[in-house]
Scaffold this active site. Structure first.
Site, PDB file in Angstrom:
ATOM      1  CB  CYS A  43      -9.554  -8.113 -25.383  1.00  0.00           C
ATOM      2  SG  CYS A  43     -10.533  -9.515 -24.869  1.00  0.00           S
ATOM      3  CB  CYS A  48     -12.466  -9.172 -22.156  1.00  0.00           C
ATOM      4  SG  CYS A  48     -12.316  -8.132 -23.600  1.00  0.00           S
ATOM      5  CE  LYS A  51     -14.899  -7.799 -17.756  1.00  0.00           C
ATOM      6  NZ  LYS A  51     -15.647  -7.189 -18.881  1.00  0.00           N
ATOM      7  CB  ALA A 115       4.140   1.136 -36.757  1.00  0.00           C
ATOM      8  CE1 TYR A 180     -17.017  -3.472 -20.537  1.00  0.00           C
ATOM      9  CE2 TYR A 180     -17.795  -1.579 -21.790  1.00  0.00           C
ATOM     10  CZ  TYR A 180     -16.889  -2.604 -21.606  1.00  0.00           C
ATOM     11  OH  TYR A 180     -15.851  -2.771 -22.487  1.00  0.00           O
ATOM     12  CD  GLU A 184     -17.746  -5.553 -16.794  1.00  0.00           C
ATOM     13  OE1 GLU A 184     -18.423  -6.233 -17.555  1.00  0.00           O
ATOM     14  OE2 GLU A 184     -16.616  -5.128 -17.112  1.00  0.00           O
ATOM     15  NE  ARG A 201     -21.401  12.510 -16.864  1.00  0.00           N
ATOM     16  CZ  ARG A 201     -20.795  12.902 -17.924  1.00  0.00           C
ATOM     17  NH1 ARG A 201     -20.106  14.008 -17.921  1.00  0.00           N
ATOM     18  NH2 ARG A 201     -20.850  12.212 -19.040  1.00  0.00           N
ATOM     19  NE  ARG A 207     -24.963   8.400 -21.061  1.00  0.00           N
ATOM     20  CZ  ARG A 207     -24.514   8.714 -22.270  1.00  0.00           C
ATOM     21  NH1 ARG A 207     -25.360   8.931 -23.246  1.00  0.00           N
ATOM     22  NH2 ARG A 207     -23.224   8.824 -22.498  1.00  0.00           N
ATOM     23  CG  ASP A 305     -12.239  -0.539 -28.785  1.00  0.00           C
ATOM     24  OD1 ASP A 305     -13.114  -1.267 -29.303  1.00  0.00           O
ATOM     25  OD2 ASP A 305     -11.918  -0.610 -27.588  1.00  0.00           O
ATOM     26  CB  ALA A 343     -22.274 -10.299 -20.778  1.00  0.00           C
ATOM     27  CG  HIS A 438     -38.912 -27.596 -14.597  1.00  0.00           C
ATOM     28  ND1 HIS A 438     -39.214 -26.339 -14.119  1.00  0.00           N
ATOM     29  CD2 HIS A 438     -39.231 -28.467 -13.621  1.00  0.00           C
ATOM     30  CE1 HIS A 438     -39.708 -26.454 -12.895  1.00  0.00           C
ATOM     31  NE2 HIS A 438     -39.728 -27.732 -12.566  1.00  0.00           N
ATOM     32  CD  GLU A 443     -38.450 -23.648 -15.796  1.00  0.00           C
ATOM     33  OE1 GLU A 443     -39.384 -24.287 -16.284  1.00  0.00           O
ATOM     34  OE2 GLU A 443     -37.833 -24.012 -14.781  1.00  0.00           O
TER      35      GLU A 443
HETATM   36  C1  LIG Z   1     -11.344  -2.915 -18.454  1.00  0.00           C
HETATM   37  C2  LIG Z   1     -11.927  -3.338 -19.793  1.00  0.00           C
HETATM   38  C3  LIG Z   1     -12.786  -4.408 -19.840  1.00  0.00           C
HETATM   39  C4  LIG Z   1     -13.335  -4.826 -21.056  1.00  0.00           C
HETATM   40  N1  LIG Z   1     -14.175  -5.889 -21.050  1.00  0.00           N
HETATM   41  C5  LIG Z   1     -14.720  -6.320 -22.212  1.00  0.00           C
HETATM   42  C6  LIG Z   1     -15.581  -7.444 -22.236  1.00  0.00           C
HETATM   43  O1  LIG Z   1     -15.869  -8.051 -21.199  1.00  0.00           O
HETATM   44  N2  LIG Z   1     -16.076  -7.856 -23.424  1.00  0.00           N
HETATM   45  C7  LIG Z   1     -15.773  -7.209 -24.589  1.00  0.00           C
HETATM   46  O2  LIG Z   1     -16.240  -7.625 -25.653  1.00  0.00           O
HETATM   47  N3  LIG Z   1     -14.967  -6.110 -24.598  1.00  0.00           N
HETATM   48  C8  LIG Z   1     -14.431  -5.666 -23.439  1.00  0.00           C
HETATM   49  N4  LIG Z   1     -13.582  -4.581 -23.443  1.00  0.00           N
HETATM   50  C9  LIG Z   1     -13.337  -3.874 -24.718  1.00  0.00           C
HETATM   51  C10 LIG Z   1     -12.294  -4.599 -25.577  1.00  0.00           C
HETATM   52  O3  LIG Z   1     -11.131  -4.799 -24.820  1.00  0.00           O
HETATM   53  C11 LIG Z   1     -12.004  -3.781 -26.821  1.00  0.00           C
HETATM   54  O4  LIG Z   1     -13.205  -3.502 -27.504  1.00  0.00           O
HETATM   55  C12 LIG Z   1     -11.047  -4.509 -27.779  1.00  0.00           C
HETATM   56  O5  LIG Z   1      -9.845  -4.837 -27.150  1.00  0.00           O
HETATM   57  C13 LIG Z   1     -10.791  -3.657 -29.018  1.00  0.00           C
HETATM   58  O6  LIG Z   1      -9.861  -4.291 -29.854  1.00  0.00           O
HETATM   59  P1  LIG Z   1      -8.964  -3.427 -30.844  1.00  0.00           P
HETATM   60  O7  LIG Z   1      -8.229  -4.401 -31.693  1.00  0.00           O
HETATM   61  O8  LIG Z   1      -9.787  -2.402 -31.514  1.00  0.00           O
HETATM   62  O9  LIG Z   1      -7.955  -2.615 -29.915  1.00  0.00           O
HETATM   63  P2  LIG Z   1      -6.979  -3.080 -28.737  1.00  0.00           P
HETATM   64  O10 LIG Z   1      -7.311  -4.420 -28.236  1.00  0.00           O
HETATM   65  O11 LIG Z   1      -6.974  -1.943 -27.781  1.00  0.00           O
HETATM   66  O12 LIG Z   1      -5.577  -3.180 -29.451  1.00  0.00           O
HETATM   67  C14 LIG Z   1      -4.897  -2.071 -29.965  1.00  0.00           C
HETATM   68  C15 LIG Z   1      -3.402  -2.344 -29.862  1.00  0.00           C
HETATM   69  O13 LIG Z   1      -2.706  -1.381 -30.651  1.00  0.00           O
HETATM   70  C16 LIG Z   1      -1.488  -1.063 -30.003  1.00  0.00           C
HETATM   71  N5  LIG Z   1      -1.035   0.208 -30.549  1.00  0.00           N
HETATM   72  C17 LIG Z   1      -1.626   1.428 -30.425  1.00  0.00           C
HETATM   73  N6  LIG Z   1      -0.962   2.345 -31.147  1.00  0.00           N
HETATM   74  C18 LIG Z   1       0.062   1.702 -31.735  1.00  0.00           C
HETATM   75  C19 LIG Z   1       1.102   2.122 -32.627  1.00  0.00           C
HETATM   76  N7  LIG Z   1       1.177   3.370 -33.068  1.00  0.00           N
HETATM   77  N8  LIG Z   1       1.999   1.198 -33.029  1.00  0.00           N
HETATM   78  C20 LIG Z   1       1.934  -0.094 -32.602  1.00  0.00           C
HETATM   79  N9  LIG Z   1       0.968  -0.533 -31.769  1.00  0.00           N
HETATM   80  C21 LIG Z   1       0.043   0.355 -31.354  1.00  0.00           C
HETATM   81  C22 LIG Z   1      -1.869  -1.052 -28.529  1.00  0.00           C
HETATM   82  O14 LIG Z   1      -0.724  -1.238 -27.714  1.00  0.00           O
HETATM   83  C23 LIG Z   1      -2.859  -2.220 -28.457  1.00  0.00           C
HETATM   84  O15 LIG Z   1      -2.222  -3.418 -28.102  1.00  0.00           O
HETATM   85  C24 LIG Z   1     -12.996  -4.139 -22.253  1.00  0.00           C
HETATM   86  C25 LIG Z   1     -12.130  -3.044 -22.209  1.00  0.00           C
HETATM   87  C26 LIG Z   1     -11.595  -2.651 -21.000  1.00  0.00           C
HETATM   88  C27 LIG Z   1     -10.660  -1.476 -20.964  1.00  0.00           C
END
Ligand SMILES: Cc1cc2nc3c(=O)[nH]c(=O)nc-3n(C[C@H](O)[C@H](O)[C@H](O)COP(=O)(O)OP(=O)(O)OC[C@H]3O[C@@H](n4cnc5c(N)ncnc54)[C@H](O)[C@@H]3O)c2cc1C
Length: 453
Positions: A43, A48, A51, A115, A180, A184, A201, A207, A305, A343, A438, A443
């Site tokens: 993010c 996010c 972007k 890790a 999205y 975007e 596609r 979707r 995620d 959004a 208004h 509104e």
């Molecule tokens: C281009 C883009 C735009 C987005 N825009 C939006 C938005 O507008 N609004 C919104 O709500 N969401 C948005 N998202 C989605 C949002 O970024 C994710 O849902 C969110 O970051 C998920 O958080 P997370 O903690 O699950 O994982 P992440 O934020 O992906 O964090 C996971 C972290 O784990 C680290 N990691 C992975 N494996 C290891 C390991 N073995 N050891 C140590 N570290 C590790 C990675 O380096 C990473 O930093 C967007 C995503 C993208 C790609």
């Protein structure tokens, strides 16, 4: 407890991991967090936040055009991509620093390393080789972008990761995907004056969104001059004399400067030691968890995620927070994934919460639809043709609002507030008795009286 080096080891310093670590530490747990890349995760570093900064940048061109109708004469504006990227990078670095400081202040020990899991209670820190024994392990490793389809020449394509660091703004770009992120970025590039083609596609973009919103966005993008190649895929990319020649499934050829693939993301579960520790994975590699984010191994949890529930930052944060409260705060909490306002920062923007019309009709027999499509007041003097769409989906039996869908300026801001009403179970009658503000576009949400279906 003394058998363990820490109470909680968090793998991943993104939205979910950081929140879980801070809250658990606040509950008195000894917490260690490993991040292999930059603190803040997708993010903050490559999602996010950067972007949205690019989205803001891309919208100025339209603002300058609109100003003329309001009496302004704006000299021909010039845009400098390197300045935008430099300023954006400085802001991301600032935010990353804040993340680190907040973790440290909360008492979390940060490990800048990859890790991996060795067993149900052991994590290995790759940089030092240290084996840390943890009472609980939280996997919050997020997801990563994949370049699909793997057509010949795919190595010449970029993804959203690289789009944030391009040295030069391309003159022509093809964005592949209909979700999205694709939508975007197509909006960003088009706004910055790039000749933009969106290749998808499917028959329509986005979707899973309400059909009226999908139609309206397609029309708005076509009107903005974004070339839409729908029901169409990429078959090859060829590098020739400083440009890329791409071939599409319908035989068409396009010459562009960049191809950006935004067709998919997968959970980050590879080579993490999960299978060896006996953690169950779904067929797409996502970690299978229950409502409390527990895996099938009692000491291992997962949020965000990597679990592929709803892949959004606020959801990952909530899941991380609920996990920490449950396991370390003696306050069992789970996350309701049913009503999630969200959004899409296309231009025009989309805000949506709850069910679309088709889903509502499938689940509820009697559904009433309220819809309004109009030209926003600001567009009258600017002469812009853009239309705003607002749609309310109502359960005809109980009058409860099941979904609200908005396309137009400020839709993201509007839907956050509408989300409160929908989460509270507001009825259409509640909307109707709310006094209008208004003159605003919003509104319309409280003045639509006659169902259209
Ligand atoms: C281009 C883009 C735009 C987005 N825009 C939006 C938005 O507008 N609004 C919104 O709500 N969401 C948005 N998202 C989605 C949002 O970024 C994710 O849902 C969110 O970051 C998920 O958080 P997370 O903690 O699950 O994982 P992440 O934020 O992906 O964090 C996971 C972290 O784990 C680290 N990691 C992975 N494996 C290891 C390991 N073995 N050891 C140590 N570290 C590790 C990675 O380096 C990473 O930093 C967007 C995503 C993208 C790609």
């Amino acid at each position: 407890m003394s058998d363990f080096d820490v109470d909680l080891f968090v793998i991943g310093g993104g939205s979910g991991g950081v929140r879980a670590a801070r809250i658990a530490a606040g509950h008195g747990a000894r917490v260690m967090l490993a991040e292999e890349d930059r603190m803040g995760g997708t993010c903050v570093i490559r999602g996010c936040v950067p972007k949205k900064l690019l989205v803001y940048a891309s919208r100025f061109a339209g603002d300058f055009e609109d100003a003329a109708g309001y009496g302004w004469s704006v000299p021909k504006a010039a845009f400098d991509w390197p300045t935008l990227i430099k300023n954006k990078d400085a802001e991301i670095a600032r935010l990353e620093g804040i993340y680190r400081t907040n973790l440290t202040k909360a008492g979390v020990e940060i490990v800048d390393s990859r890790a991996v899991i060795e067993d149900a209670h052991t994590v290995r820190v790759l940089k030092t080789g240290a084996r840390i024994r943890a009472r609980v392990i939280l996997v919050a490793t997020g997801g990563r972008v994949v370049k699909v389809p793997a057509v010949p020449g795919i190595e010449h394509a970029i993804t959203s990761n690289e789009a944030f660091h391009l040295e030069r703004l391309p003159e022509r770009i093809a964005v592949v995907g209909g979700g999205y992120i694709a939508v975007e970025f197509a909006g960003i590039f088009a706004g910055l004056g790039v000749e933009t083609t969106l290749i998808h596609r499917g028959e329509k973009l986005l979707r899973g969104f309400d059909e009226d919103v999908r139609d309206a966005l397609g029309e708005a993008y076509a009107q903005r001059g974004i070339r839409l190649c729908l029901e169409c895929g990429l078959t090859s990319i060829e590098k020739m004399d400083g440009e890329l020649l791409i071939t599409l499934t319908d035989g068409r050829e396009l010459r562009v400067d960049q191809v950006m693939i935004a067709t998919g993301r997968v959970p980050n579960t590879e080579k993490l030691g999960l299978e060896e520790a006996g953690v169950a994975l779904a067929s797409n590699g996502a970690i299978v968890v229950d409502a409390m984010s527990r895996t099938n191994v009692p000491s291992i949890y997962a949020v965000g995620d990597v679990t592929d529930r709803v892949n959004l930052t606020p959801v990952a944060i909530r899941e991380g927070h609920a996990f920490a409260d449950t396991v370390f705060g003696n306050r069992p909490a789970s996350v309701d994934h049913n009503v999630i306002p969200t959004a899409v920062f296309s231009s025009p923007e989309i805000g949506t919460v709850g069910l679309g019309e088709a889903d509502a009709r499938q689940r509820y027999g009697n559904v009433r639809i309220f819809r309004s499509s109009f030209r926003a007041m600001k567009a009258t003097l600017s002469g812009r043709e853009d239309r705003v769409l607002m749609k309310i989906v109502v359960d005809g039996d109980t009058d409860r609002v099941l979904g609200v869908h908005i396309l137009g300026d400020g839709a993201g801001e509007m839907i956050q507030l509408v989300g409160i009403a929908v989460t509270m179970g507001a009825t259409k009658a509640d909307f109707d008795r709310t006094m209008a503000v208004h003159p605003t576009a919003a509104e319309e949400l409280v003045t639509m009286r006659t169902p259209v279906a």
